[in-house]
Enzyme design. Structure first.
Site, PDB file in Angstrom:
ATOM      1  N   ASN A   4      15.321 -26.344 -31.300  1.00 15.21           N
ATOM      2  CA  ASN A   4      15.357 -25.398 -30.048  1.00 15.21           C
ATOM      3  C   ASN A   4      14.699 -26.117 -28.801  1.00 15.21           C
ATOM      4  OD1 ASN A   4      15.577 -22.973 -28.053  1.00 15.21           O
ATOM      5  ND2 ASN A   4      15.579 -21.734 -29.814  1.00 15.21           N
TER       6      ASN A   4
ATOM      7  N   ASP B 212      12.854 -24.986 -36.618  1.00 15.63           N
ATOM      8  CA  ASP B 212      12.714 -24.039 -37.664  1.00 15.63           C
ATOM      9  C   ASP B 212      13.049 -25.003 -38.994  1.00 15.63           C
ATOM     10  OD1 ASP B 212      12.367 -22.082 -35.797  1.00 15.63           O
ATOM     11  OD2 ASP B 212      14.741 -21.886 -35.965  1.00 15.63           O
TER      12      ASP B 212
ATOM     13  N   ARG C 224      10.777 -26.209 -30.178  1.00 13.78           N
ATOM     14  CA  ARG C 224      10.612 -25.558 -31.592  1.00 13.78           C
ATOM     15  C   ARG C 224      11.488 -25.930 -32.457  1.00 13.78           C
ATOM     16  NH1 ARG C 224      12.785 -20.199 -31.238  1.00 13.78           N
ATOM     17  NH2 ARG C 224      13.603 -20.470 -33.247  1.00 13.78           N
TER      18      ARG C 224
END
Length: 299
Positions: free
Chosen positions: A268, A253, A251
């Site tokens: 992540n 962000d 992931r």
């Protein structure tokens, strides 16, 4: 029947979240017909024990599961595990390294300064205030789940000594990162496919630990963007996963400022898998149930 060990728990500040992720994953593996066992990392005496399994599903958040050290040891021991390799984990777990790599590849990330300890931040208060007049985030270089992340709007008026007394660990490296007003998005990767971007909307000052795991009014919605912006967001995400060589899942962000420009915050390698987690929701927009998602990662 494939024997899978769900490695979870551990000793990091993210233990509570990891325990929750691990239990969800374990139950899902059983539903999928795997022979699943839960092992708390803090109870694991010898890594060799993991050779008894066909696969180790890493549900270990924090430095123990995301810094790359565990992945390096398992690779050396010939143990199969889920997710990205040592290099990807190491280079994204350390935010300073991560942001420097992003800059080397011309990917936008908020401006930042690095300090050896929180005390060094206190001593550099005036310098920081001049550089980040509209505020900044103080965050550990190596940490997750928004632990010890502080938003400071005005360093000249902020009681940094009081903040220091409430930290989990003050004697570690910190970043001071420019505050960017705007919208926050997260984009997942599954089997080399970019998942539908999500927007995070919280009533708190930022998406902190409570907003992530405790608040029921934190909104996670499908990102509503123009076709152009959505394409740009996915392209940035794709470049990030490619540069850091993510494998199977992960992931990133990303912020969008009020001008419409995007900035990468962090990546992540072991996303949360709880009932409040972002990754399972993104997968659900692709039509995948939680069990189907876990099955994909475990293949």
């Amino acid at each position: 029947m494939k024997k899978v060990c769900v490695l979870f728990g551990g000793n990091s500040s993210e233990r509570k979240v990891s325990l929750k992720s691990g239990k969800f994953i374990h139950e899902s593996l059983l539903n999928n017909g795997f022979k699943s066992s839960l092992i708390d990392y803090r109870d694991l005496v010898e890594l060799e024990k993991l050779k008894d399994f066909d696969l180790v599903f890493i549900a270990l958040h924090g430095w123990e599961g995301e810094s790359g050290i565990l992945q390096s040891k398992m690779k050396e021991a010939g143990i199969n595990y889920t997710g990205s390799d040592f290099e990807a984990c190491k280079n994204t777990w350390d935010k300073k390294i991560c942001k420097n790599i992003l800059r080397q590849h011309n990917l936008p990330t908020p401006d930042f300064l690095v300090y050896e300890t929180f005390q060094k931040i206190i001593e550099s208060k005036n310098e920081i205030n001049k550089q980040f007049q509209k505020g900044a985030f103080i965050k550990p270089s190596k940490e997750g789940s928004s632990i010890d992340i502080i938003k400071v709007e005005d360093f000249s008026k902020c009681d940094l000594q009081k903040i220091k007394s409430n930290l989990v660990d003050e004697d570690r490296e910190f970043l001071v990162e420019k505050f960017i007003e705007g919208r926050e998005f997260t984009v997942g990767l599954l089997n080399d496919e970019i998942l539908e971007p999500l927007e995070i909307i919280t009533k708190r000052e930022f998406y902190d630990y409570e907003a992530k795991y405790d608040d029921d009014d934190t909104e996670i919605i499908k990102a509503h963007l123009s076709e152009k912006d959505l394409h740009t967001l996915k392209l940035i995400a794709r470049k990030c996963f490619s540069i850091f060589r993510f494998s199977k899942w992960g992931r990133v962000d990303i912020l969008q400022d009020q001008k419409g420009d995007f900035f990468v915050l962090e990546l992540n390698t072991v996303p949360g898998m709880t009932d409040h987690s972002l990754f399972p929701y993104a997968a659900s927009l692709k039509g995948l149930s939680f069990d189907e998602l876990v099955n994909e990662i475990a293949q």
